[in-house]
Write an enzyme that holds these catalytic residues in place. Structure first.
Site, PDB file in Angstrom:
ATOM      1  N   SER A  95       0.837  -1.195   0.000  1.00 25.69           N
ATOM      2  CA  SER A  95       0.000   0.000   0.000  1.00 25.69           C
ATOM      3  C   SER A  95       0.869   1.241   0.000  1.00 25.69           C
ATOM      4  CB  SER A  95      -0.911   0.011   1.226  1.00 25.69           C
ATOM      5  OG  SER A  95      -0.154   0.384   2.354  1.00 25.69           O
ATOM      6  N   LYS A  96       0.298   2.323  -0.564  1.00 24.93           N
ATOM      7  CA  LYS A  96       1.062   3.559  -0.702  1.00 24.93           C
ATOM      8  C   LYS A  96       1.415   4.143   0.661  1.00 24.93           C
ATOM      9  CE  LYS A  96      -1.755   5.235  -4.203  1.00 24.93           C
ATOM     10  NZ  LYS A  96      -2.230   6.347  -5.019  1.00 24.93           N
ATOM     11  N   ARG A  97       0.606   3.831   1.657  1.00 26.01           N
ATOM     12  CA  ARG A  97       0.841   4.366   2.994  1.00 26.01           C
ATOM     13  C   ARG A  97       2.092   3.730   3.622  1.00 26.01           C
ATOM     14  NH1 ARG A  97      -1.918   2.726   6.923  1.00 26.01           N
ATOM     15  NH2 ARG A  97      -3.294   1.554   5.555  1.00 26.01           N
TER      16      ARG A  97
END
Ligand code: GLU
Length: 473
Positions: free
Chosen positions: A250-252
């Protein structure tokens, strides 16, 4: 049959690496079969829209060398390819489903839906819409609590909804029973589920190839095809890319989830392409370094492994280094110059330095870091290197080097080496390591650099002397 496949990213921010991954596999099949690859922008989630994101999708996919045959930017026989421009296409479908009783209006307010879900969770019941609105007129429903003026439209999922389907990668797949999915939101925009099915049908998509997170949604999509009397496409659900701890990328949590990260880091696009292909695909002979053309030539869904591949950036680095070494040096130089955003004299000196770093780096960013000392505006002294190599003991070394280079008649690598050896190794009786360590740091700002004597030649006498001088100060 001519195959037609699509990738359908939502422009909600920095493009996700999954978009490139899906595009690659879609495209491999299309190129093998000789069909069309469509890029569709799914921008129906107005709250998550991000300006600039659509352009970034185009730019990063182009950078990766993945080209589409139809799309919002280039048009095509099924234009428009942006869902927000296709609202008129979805409305009649919703009308038809309402008419036939397959869908219904739901006026439940968000607050009521939250309450309902919490109560279900507390009672350890499965969560899902409780169908309070089913069979009620607007007036009947308005008399009950939790009414909101603007209704949504939901699917009425029948008890006998088909829950299993054939998947090109996974074989027979069983999905859970779906909830009464919202098809049309209060803002008049379709949800993904409606828009995606309508568009795939309208655009003649023959194979829906997407991430495994959509498996649970597929029964809803199949119902819509069946209800509308449309032919179902074939489905293939690709494995999710995973972090090394096996969680979904995930980008997070992981910068490598952002496609622009690979551009910024200076990975070669052909290396990323090869790497993404390796995430679930293997050539019949098991070889790991292969081109997109080789992937296309052998492509078969049965060769795709559905088990979540681990996204190992070290492996990508290795591949990128491999591709860098394979490039003709002029090609590497021109990519490096473009990556560094330089021209004129700066570009010339970086071009001349490129052969010195080709064997030593795995990304353009590393290469830029190694040759940056040649440009005055990018030269930076690494404080740790300075502390290690430019202490008091360095003074006589730097002074001797300054004298030797100052008087040199021809300033080329061989002459520079001979002069420095004579002055430092013979003259001061130093071991080469002690002789050249301080010079390297004074001149390049770092303990790691391209070969020293070549570096000094490229830097030129004047700038070398200035840097020795400032190290002395
Ligand atoms: N817009 C969806 C996404 O970005 C597309 C999924 C699909 O390919 O059906 O994941």
């Amino acid at each position: 049959m001519t195959v037609r496949l699509r990738v359908a990213p939502s422009p909600t921010g920095d493009p996700h690496v999954g978009t490139a991954y899906m595009s690659l596999f879609n495209l491999a099949f299309v190129r093998r079969e000789g069909g069309a690859f469509v890029l569709r922008i799914e921008d129906t989630d107005r709250a998550r829209l991000n300006e600039g994101s659509e352009q970034q999708i185009y730019d990063t996919l182009h950078w990766l060398g993945l080209d589409w045959d139809e799309g919002p930017d280039i048009g095509g026989p099924f234009a428009p390819y942006r869902q927000s421009e296709r609202l008129e296409t979805y409305r009649p479908v919703v009308e038809a489903l309402l008419e036939s009783g397959r869908a219904y209006h739901c006026w439940c307010s968000p607050a009521r839906l939250t309450e309902m879900r919490e109560a279900q969770q507390k009672a350890k019941q499965p969560t899902g819409y409780d169908r309070l609105c089913v069979g009620k007129t607007r007036e009947e429903r308005a008399a009950l609590p939790g009414f909101s003026e603007q209704p949504v439209v939901r699917m009425l999922i029948p008890d006998d909804a088909p829950l299993s389907f054939a998947d090109l990668i996974r074989g027979e797949v069983n999905a859970p029973r779906p909830d009464d999915q919202v098809l049309m939101k209060t803002d008049g925009f379709p949800t993904y589920h409606l828009a995606n099915v309508v568009d795939d049908h309208e655009m003649g998509i023959t194979h829906v190839v997407r991430g495994e997170e959509w498996i649970a949604s597929t029964p809803k999509h199949i119902l819509l095809y069946d209800w509308m009397g449309w032919e179902r496409p074939q489905f293939a659900h690709m494995p999710l890319l995973r972090n090394t701890d096996k969680s979904k990328i995930s980008k997070r949590k992981n910068p490598a989830a952002r496609l622009t990260w690979f551009v910024e880091q200076g990975f070669l696009p052909e290396a990323l392409r090869n790497f993404l292909a390796l995430m679930g695909y293997s050539l019949p002979d098991g070889q790991e370094v292969f081109s997109f053309e080789e992937m296309v030539a052998s492509f078969d869904w049965s060769r795709v492994n559905p088990v979540g591949p681990v996204f190992d950036v070290d492996k990508l680095r290795w591949l990128s280094g491999h591709y860098i070494r394979e490039l003709p040096v002029e090609e590497l130089a021109s990519r490096l110059v473009a990556f560094m955003g330089i021209d004129g004299a700066a570009a010339d000196v970086v071009t001349r330095a490129t052969p010195l770093v080709q064997e030593r780096v795995s990304t353009l960013l590393e290469a830029a870091g190694m040759v940056g000392f040649l440009l005055d505006d990018r030269f930076a002294m690494d404080p740790e290197a300075a502390a290690k190599q430019l202490g008091h003991d360095a003074r006589p070394v730097l002074e001797a080097a300054r004298g030797a280079l100052h008087d040199l008649t021809s300033f080329d690598t061989a002459a520079i080496e001979a002069a420095l050896r004579a002055a430092l190794v013979d003259g001061l009786g130093l071991k080469p390591k002690h002789a050249f360590g301080p010079i390297r740091v004074a001149v390049t700002g770092s303990t790691v650099s391209p070969p020293l004597f070549e570096s000094i030649e490229l830097l030129g006498r004047d700038r070398t002397l200035v840097r020795l001088e400032s190290a002395l100060n």
